[in-house]
Design a protein around this motif. Structure first.
Motif, PDB file in Angstrom:
ATOM      1  N   UNK A 235       0.783  -1.238   0.000  1.00 26.37           N
ATOM      2  CA  UNK A 235       0.000   0.000   0.000  1.00 26.37           C
ATOM      3  C   UNK A 235       0.818   1.294   0.000  1.00 26.37           C
ATOM      4  N   UNK A 236       1.903   1.418  -0.774  1.00 21.89           N
ATOM      5  CA  UNK A 236       2.650   2.674  -0.753  1.00 21.89           C
ATOM      6  C   UNK A 236       1.981   3.744  -1.610  1.00 21.89           C
ATOM      7  N   UNK A 237       2.399   4.942  -1.385  1.00 20.81           N
ATOM      8  CA  UNK A 237       1.976   6.056  -2.238  1.00 20.81           C
ATOM      9  C   UNK A 237       3.246   6.599  -2.866  1.00 20.81           C
ATOM     10  N   UNK A 238       3.299   6.602  -4.182  1.00 19.25           N
ATOM     11  CA  UNK A 238       4.481   7.070  -4.891  1.00 19.25           C
ATOM     12  C   UNK A 238       4.311   8.522  -5.308  1.00 19.25           C
ATOM     13  N   UNK A 239       5.397   9.247  -5.253  1.00 25.07           N
ATOM     14  CA  UNK A 239       5.417  10.588  -5.839  1.00 25.07           C
ATOM     15  C   UNK A 239       5.373  10.398  -7.351  1.00 25.07           C
ATOM     16  N   UNK A 240       5.227  11.443  -8.121  1.00 21.17           N
ATOM     17  CA  UNK A 240       5.223  11.267  -9.573  1.00 21.17           C
ATOM     18  C   UNK A 240       6.426  10.440 -10.014  1.00 21.17           C
ATOM     19  N   UNK A 241       6.201   9.555 -10.978  1.00 23.01           N
ATOM     20  CA  UNK A 241       7.291   8.707 -11.447  1.00 23.01           C
ATOM     21  C   UNK A 241       7.284   8.638 -12.960  1.00 23.01           C
ATOM     22  N   UNK A 242       8.415   8.263 -13.507  1.00 24.36           N
ATOM     23  CA  UNK A 242       8.579   8.077 -14.941  1.00 24.36           C
ATOM     24  C   UNK A 242       8.964   6.625 -15.153  1.00 24.36           C
ATOM     25  N   UNK A 243       8.278   5.952 -16.044  1.00 24.85           N
ATOM     26  CA  UNK A 243       8.594   4.563 -16.348  1.00 24.85           C
ATOM     27  C   UNK A 243       9.425   4.562 -17.624  1.00 24.85           C
ATOM     28  N   UNK A 244      10.634   4.027 -17.531  1.00 21.84           N
ATOM     29  CA  UNK A 244      11.544   4.027 -18.678  1.00 21.84           C
ATOM     30  C   UNK A 244      11.322   2.792 -19.541  1.00 21.84           C
ATOM     31  N   UNK A 245      11.079   1.661 -18.925  1.00 26.99           N
ATOM     32  CA  UNK A 245      10.772   0.453 -19.688  1.00 26.99           C
ATOM     33  C   UNK A 245       9.856  -0.426 -18.859  1.00 26.99           C
ATOM     34  N   UNK A 246       9.169  -1.324 -19.513  1.00 22.86           N
ATOM     35  CA  UNK A 246       8.243  -2.195 -18.806  1.00 22.86           C
ATOM     36  C   UNK A 246       6.958  -1.465 -18.461  1.00 22.86           C
ATOM     37  N   UNK A 247       6.279  -1.924 -17.451  1.00 18.40           N
ATOM     38  CA  UNK A 247       5.016  -1.319 -17.068  1.00 18.40           C
ATOM     39  C   UNK A 247       4.776  -1.449 -15.586  1.00 18.40           C
ATOM     40  N   UNK A 248       3.675  -0.918 -15.174  1.00 20.77           N
ATOM     41  CA  UNK A 248       3.328  -0.906 -13.759  1.00 20.77           C
ATOM     42  C   UNK A 248       1.814  -1.082 -13.652  1.00 20.77           C
ATOM     43  N   UNK A 249       1.389  -1.686 -12.575  1.00 20.08           N
ATOM     44  CA  UNK A 249      -0.036  -1.858 -12.334  1.00 20.08           C
ATOM     45  C   UNK A 249      -0.355  -1.312 -10.954  1.00 20.08           C
ATOM     46  N   UNK A 250      -1.335  -0.440 -10.885  1.00 24.31           N
ATOM     47  CA  UNK A 250      -1.783   0.115  -9.613  1.00 24.31           C
ATOM     48  C   UNK A 250      -3.188  -0.410  -9.346  1.00 24.31           C
ATOM     49  N   UNK A 251      -3.461  -0.688  -8.085  1.00 24.92           N
ATOM     50  CA  UNK A 251      -4.790  -1.149  -7.686  1.00 24.92           C
ATOM     51  C   UNK A 251      -5.377  -0.077  -6.783  1.00 24.92           C
ATOM     52  N   UNK A 252      -6.510   0.472  -7.209  1.00 31.39           N
ATOM     53  CA  UNK A 252      -7.178   1.528  -6.461  1.00 31.39           C
ATOM     54  C   UNK A 252      -8.631   1.135  -6.263  1.00 31.39           C
ATOM     55  N   UNK A 253      -9.032   1.006  -5.027  1.00 35.86           N
ATOM     56  CA  UNK A 253     -10.397   0.576  -4.695  1.00 35.86           C
ATOM     57  C   UNK A 253     -10.774  -0.720  -5.414  1.00 35.86           C
ATOM     58  N   UNK A 254      -9.815  -1.650  -5.499  1.00 33.71           N
ATOM     59  CA  UNK A 254     -10.071  -2.944  -6.113  1.00 33.71           C
ATOM     60  C   UNK A 254     -10.008  -2.963  -7.628  1.00 33.71           C
ATOM     61  N   UNK A 255      -9.836  -1.809  -8.259  1.00 35.85           N
ATOM     62  CA  UNK A 255      -9.744  -1.755  -9.723  1.00 35.85           C
ATOM     63  C   UNK A 255      -8.283  -1.677 -10.136  1.00 35.85           C
ATOM     64  N   UNK A 256      -7.932  -2.473 -11.139  1.00 34.32           N
ATOM     65  CA  UNK A 256      -6.554  -2.497 -11.631  1.00 34.32           C
ATOM     66  C   UNK A 256      -6.377  -1.487 -12.756  1.00 34.32           C
ATOM     67  N   UNK A 257      -5.279  -0.738 -12.668  1.00 29.28           N
ATOM     68  CA  UNK A 257      -4.952   0.254 -13.679  1.00 29.28           C
ATOM     69  C   UNK A 257      -3.524  -0.018 -14.140  1.00 29.28           C
ATOM     70  N   UNK A 258      -3.370  -0.464 -15.391  1.00 25.90           N
ATOM     71  CA  UNK A 258      -2.041  -0.761 -15.925  1.00 25.90           C
ATOM     72  C   UNK A 258      -1.567   0.430 -16.744  1.00 25.90           C
ATOM     73  N   UNK A 259      -0.268   0.719 -16.624  1.00 27.18           N
ATOM     74  CA  UNK A 259       0.300   1.784 -17.433  1.00 27.18           C
ATOM     75  C   UNK A 259       1.768   1.486 -17.702  1.00 27.18           C
ATOM     76  N   UNK A 260       2.302   2.137 -18.721  1.00 26.66           N
ATOM     77  CA  UNK A 260       3.681   1.881 -19.157  1.00 26.66           C
ATOM     78  C   UNK A 260       4.343   3.197 -19.542  1.00 26.66           C
TER      79      UNK A 260
END
Length: 70
Positions: A40-65
């Protein structure tokens, strides 16, 4: 500077997974080559250089790259 060049610089400074300070206040580099368990961390703004990331908010998955913003 291209995204590929940025990735090369980061990989040269971070040969293994983890987090390092850059010497610039508020800027850190984080590298993960395997999935990181959901925490359950909270990240400051981030930049993804390669690959992707998935965040779960209120049970909903949000994928981004590297080409998407959240």
């Amino acid at each position: 500077m291209s995204k590929h060049q940025i990735r090369q610089i980061i990989e040269a400074r971070m040969p293994k997974d983890g987090m390092v300070d850059t010497g610039i206040k508020g800027i850190q580099l984080f590298r993960a080559t395997e999935a990181v368990p959901c925490v359950p961390p909270v990240y400051a703004p981030c930049v993804i250089v390669s690959g992707g990331k998935e965040a779960v908010l209120d049970g909903q998955r949000h994928a981004y790259a590297s080409s998407q913003y959240m």
